[in-house]
Structure formats: C-alpha cells, structure tokens
Scaffold this active site. Structure first.
Site, PDB file in Angstrom:
ATOM      1  N   GLU A  97      45.150  35.513  -1.941  1.00 14.89           N
ATOM      2  CA  GLU A  97      44.068  35.853  -1.014  1.00 14.89           C
ATOM      3  C   GLU A  97      44.414  37.027  -0.090  1.00 14.89           C
ATOM      4  O   GLU A  97      44.504  36.870   1.138  1.00 14.89           O
ATOM      5  CB  GLU A  97      43.655  34.604  -0.219  1.00 14.89           C
ATOM      6  N   GLU A 117      42.501  29.570  -8.535  1.00 15.71           N
ATOM      7  CA  GLU A 117      42.409  28.490  -7.532  1.00 15.71           C
ATOM      8  C   GLU A 117      40.974  28.145  -7.204  1.00 15.71           C
ATOM      9  O   GLU A 117      40.116  29.028  -7.078  1.00 15.71           O
ATOM     10  CB  GLU A 117      43.122  28.898  -6.235  1.00 15.71           C
TER      11      GLU A 117
END
Length: 486
Positions: free
Chosen positions: A233, A336
């Site tokens: 991220e 994810e």
C-alpha cells in the site's frame, strides 16, 4: 524460395499461426459422454459444498431469448491459474498456536488438504511487522544501515514454524511471496515505522540489500520465497506500519536499486510485484513504471487490493481490464483483501462470502492469475492487531472455548480453490443475464469447472450450454455453485 518467403506462404495459407499476446488458444475438449456434477453452497443450513445433482447434456442447437443460459466455450482460453491462498501473518500464527492441537490440525486440513479442505496453493507473509502483528519490530538494530545485526529471530517463535506447517499440509509446496509494510524507522524521513513517511534516498541501497537478507534468511530456515512485492500500500499513510512511494519513486527504486541488487545477489528469478495497493490507481501506477523498459524488465506482475471502496466507490474492475489490455505481458495478482471493521455479531452474515465471490469472478475474468486473501486465521476479536484495526478472516478461532468458526467467505473461496487447480486455463464463459456471475477453467486433469454465483433473492433456472449441448439446473438465491464437467 528463401526461408522467409516460405514462412510467409504458410502464414497466408493459415497452415502456420504465430503466437500472439493474449491469443485465444484452442484447447481440445469434447462433451462426449460427460456429466455435470453440481456442488452448491448457499445461505441455508447444511448447504456447504453440497453435491446436489448430476446433470446430463441434451441437444440444444439454439437457445431462445427468454431462456437463461451460461455459455462456456472451452476452445477459447486465456490466462493460466497460478494459485489461490491466504496470508500467513504474525496474527494468524500467534492465534494458531493458542488453539488445541486437534483444532490446529483441523485448520491446516481445512485450508490445505485438497480433498478434506479447499486446497490452498498460494500464501503471502510480511517482511518485519505489520498491523496484524502483536507489536512493531524490526530485523535490525536502530541505525544499522550496514545490516550487520540482521536477524529473523522474532519470526522463529511463531511465524516460521506456522509457515512450515502450512507448507507440509499443502504437500510440501506453497507458492509464497512476501511484502514489507515499512523499512526500519531510521531509514525514513519521519523516523517511524508508522504513519507513512518516505524511504530516505541515502538508504535506498541498504533497503534493497535488506530484501536479499530476508529471502536468504527465510530460505535457510526451509521456507522458500517465490516472490516479493516492493511495498504494501505505497499510497497510504496508515496509523500502522506504512511507507509512501509515488509511482516515479517506486519505478526508480526498482530500476536503480532493488532489481539490480536481486540480480547481483543471484535472486533475479524471484518474482517482483509492483503496486500492491487498490485497483483505483492501478493503471496510473502500472503505466508509469512499466513504460520504462529499464524498470519493467525486473517486474513480473502488478499486485492489487480491493479497498478502493473506502472512498465510497465500488470495486474498480474496469481498471484491471484496461491495465491487462495495455500490459498483457505482465501478470495481475490479487495480493490482499478482507472484510474490515470486525463485528462478532456479523460473523455468520452470508454477505461476507458474497463480497469474495463478486471480486474473484470479476478479477479472474479481467485476467488475474492468482488470488491471495488476507489473514487465514484471526481470533474472536478480529486480531491480534497492535493498532486495533480488527478485521474478518474466513476462519476465526474463538479462544474462549478453543473452537473454530467458519464464515461464508471460507466456502466462497473454496468454490474456486478446491475445484480450479494451478495450471488450469481460464476459458470463455458468459451468462445471458446479469443476475448470474460466472467464470470457468479447464483443469490440467481435463475436468472443466464452471463457477455460477447468484446474489439475488430469486431462484433462477438456467442451462449450462457448451457447443450445442445444454444441461438444465437451477441457481438458488444467494448461492455459489461449481459445476464440474467430467
């Protein structure tokens, strides 16, 4: 006639076809005397991987407009399935070892046994700590840019033994990739593992060396690392471990430091995954990095998550399609996803699994080659998590009584991972009504697996139609079915 002229003649005549990116390869498949085994999970008690019927094909040369059909064409094939799995985090490992031995054995079988369980073949783990760790930690001491104090002793307590047990349960092989949430604090401009911050340029080489140290250390413990992502991220400043990169910064780090370093260390065969964040910025990130050949040559694939919904938007599947069309030589991998904001009162909600089914069908149809869920196991609080970012997992351990709770997500995941093998080729599949979602794969063993999902409150009669033959069945409300043609 010279060699080039001869080849040109063969191409013009159709006797020779050159391979093309995204070519639709013909796969030999015949209905013959095959039957269709229908396996269903729905929101009714007891309906979990339930074989409900075996269908026969009948002649059906032209379906009518008012009929509902799922059309499958095994002769038109696309990407190859690499695998499906979930993350083996500190939280999952710590929770696992708090369970009674019989429940530990049950959990491993539930995920990794190909017959008793759902046959997971992929896994992800964290490099250093993440939010789903009990605390923040680093593999080196503060200020050690030379990495002389590098040690994974922290992971030997729970995570490495847990990963090794998962590998054994999977038959000795698990395709495992690793992702960092943050470099050591002193390497960042905010001097913290948490709250974003950026990697300081003077530590780019040291951090690149860190990846190699991690891979070697894990492999010395008997845990093979298949691949790694550059940064989890990279656009988010989280209250937990995080580090920000623009697309240009990630491109330059890969091109000038990480890629060359892995090559020099003999680790160039490890699969390098860029982005590892939400679908919404996927195209911008991929195009910025992959349009630079010097960076692109090190990149195996583009990782993505599903949390773009935090903005109030839906899941951006169109972003996947455009990215796959523009960069077909690179692999899309879902790295994810989980249902956020854990609430024990919602642990039996059927909608948990429907979120998975919706995403997986659309992701695979957009060209995704692998799909990795987040934590495979959490406790009855949705943790442990050192910043209170509690989430759902497919299976929860209720440590108050030592039991396991299977959510609907486990079954939705299993309708893919249990019946679609690594090496399977996705084939053309489309429903004639938007109330049904579908994807299909031809497995290496010759069995065709067709997934059909119904999110509505309606029973929907439909036919599985393959090349003039049809088998009639009914899709139950809020169900997912795998139709195995064998």
């Amino acid at each position: 006639m010279n060699k080039k002229a001869i080849i040109a003649c063969f191409i013009a005549s159709g006797l020779l076809q050159l391979p093309m990116a995204n070519a639709q390869v013909k796969v030999p498949f015949s209905i013959g005397n095959k039957r269709v085994k229908v396996i269903v999970s729905d929101n009714q008690p007891g309906m979990r991987f339930k074989t409900t019927e075996t269908l026969k094909f009948q002649d059906s040369p032209q379906p009518g407009e008012t009929e509902v059909s799922v059309f499958v064409d095994p002769a038109k094939s696309f990407q190859t399935m690499l695998g499906i799995g979930g993350a083996l985090t500190d939280a999952a490992a710590e929770t696992f070892y708090k369970l009674p031995k019989d429940k530990q054995k049950e959990l491993l079988a539930a995920y990794y046994d190909k017959d008793k369980g759902i046959g997971y073949t992929m896994a992800r783990t964290n490099i250093q700590s993440c939010d789903f760790s009990s605390d923040s930690y680093s593999y080196i001491k503060e200020g050690d840019g030379a990495l002389k104090t590098f040690s994974i002793s922290h992971d030997r307590a729970y995570r490495i033994p847990f990963i090794k047990e998962a590998i054994a349960a999977a038959g000795g092989k698990l395709t495992l990739f690793a992702s960092p949430w943050s470099p050591p604090a002193f390497m960042k401009d905010n001097n913290s593992l948490l709250h974003g911050g950026k990697l300081l340029p003077k530590y780019y080489q040291s951090w690149a060396n860190f990846f190699g140290k991690f891979i070697r250390a894990y492999e010395n413990e008997g845990v093979p690392i298949w691949g790694l992502s550059v940064q989890n991220e990279p656009m988010a400043s989280q209250s937990w471990e995080s580090c920000k990169y623009t697309a240009e910064e990630q491109r330059d780090f890969v091109k000038n430091f990480l890629g060359p370093t892995l090559q020099k260390q003999g680790l160039g065969a490890k699969k390098l995954i860029i982005w590892d964040h939400n679908r919404d910025l996927l195209y911008q990130q991929a195009s910025t990095i992959l349009e630079d050949p010097a960076a692109a040559k090190y990149v195996w694939g583009i990782g993505f998550h599903w949390y773009e919904t935090w903005t109030g938007a839906g899941q951006q599947f169109e972003s996947l399609r455009r990215t796959h069309e523009a960069f077909p030589a690179k692999n899309l991998i879902f790295t994810e996803g989980c249902i956020e904001k854990f609430d024990f009162n919602k642990i039996n909600d059927w909608s948990l699994g429907e979120r998975y089914g919706l995403s997986m069908i659309n992701d695979f149809n957009a060209g995704t080659v692998a799909w990795t869920d987040w934590n495979i196991l959490l406790d009855e609080k949705g943790g442990p998590n050192h910043v209170g970012n509690f989430c759902f997992a497919p299976i929860h351990a209720d440590l108050r009584n030592g039991s396991l709770i299977y959510t609907s997500s486990y079954y939705y995941l299993g309708h893919f991972s249990k019946y679609i093998q690594p090496g399977a080729r996705r084939v053309a599949a489309v429903a004639s009504r938007d109330k049904l979602l579908t994807t299909a794969y031809l497995n290496p063993n010759g069995k065709l697996s067709v997934i059909v999902m119904n999110q509505t409150d309606e029973k929907i009669e439909y036919s599985l139609w393959i090349k003039g033959k049809a088998a009639k069945t009914t899709s139950q409300p809020h169900s997912i079915a795998t139709l195995v043609v064998e």
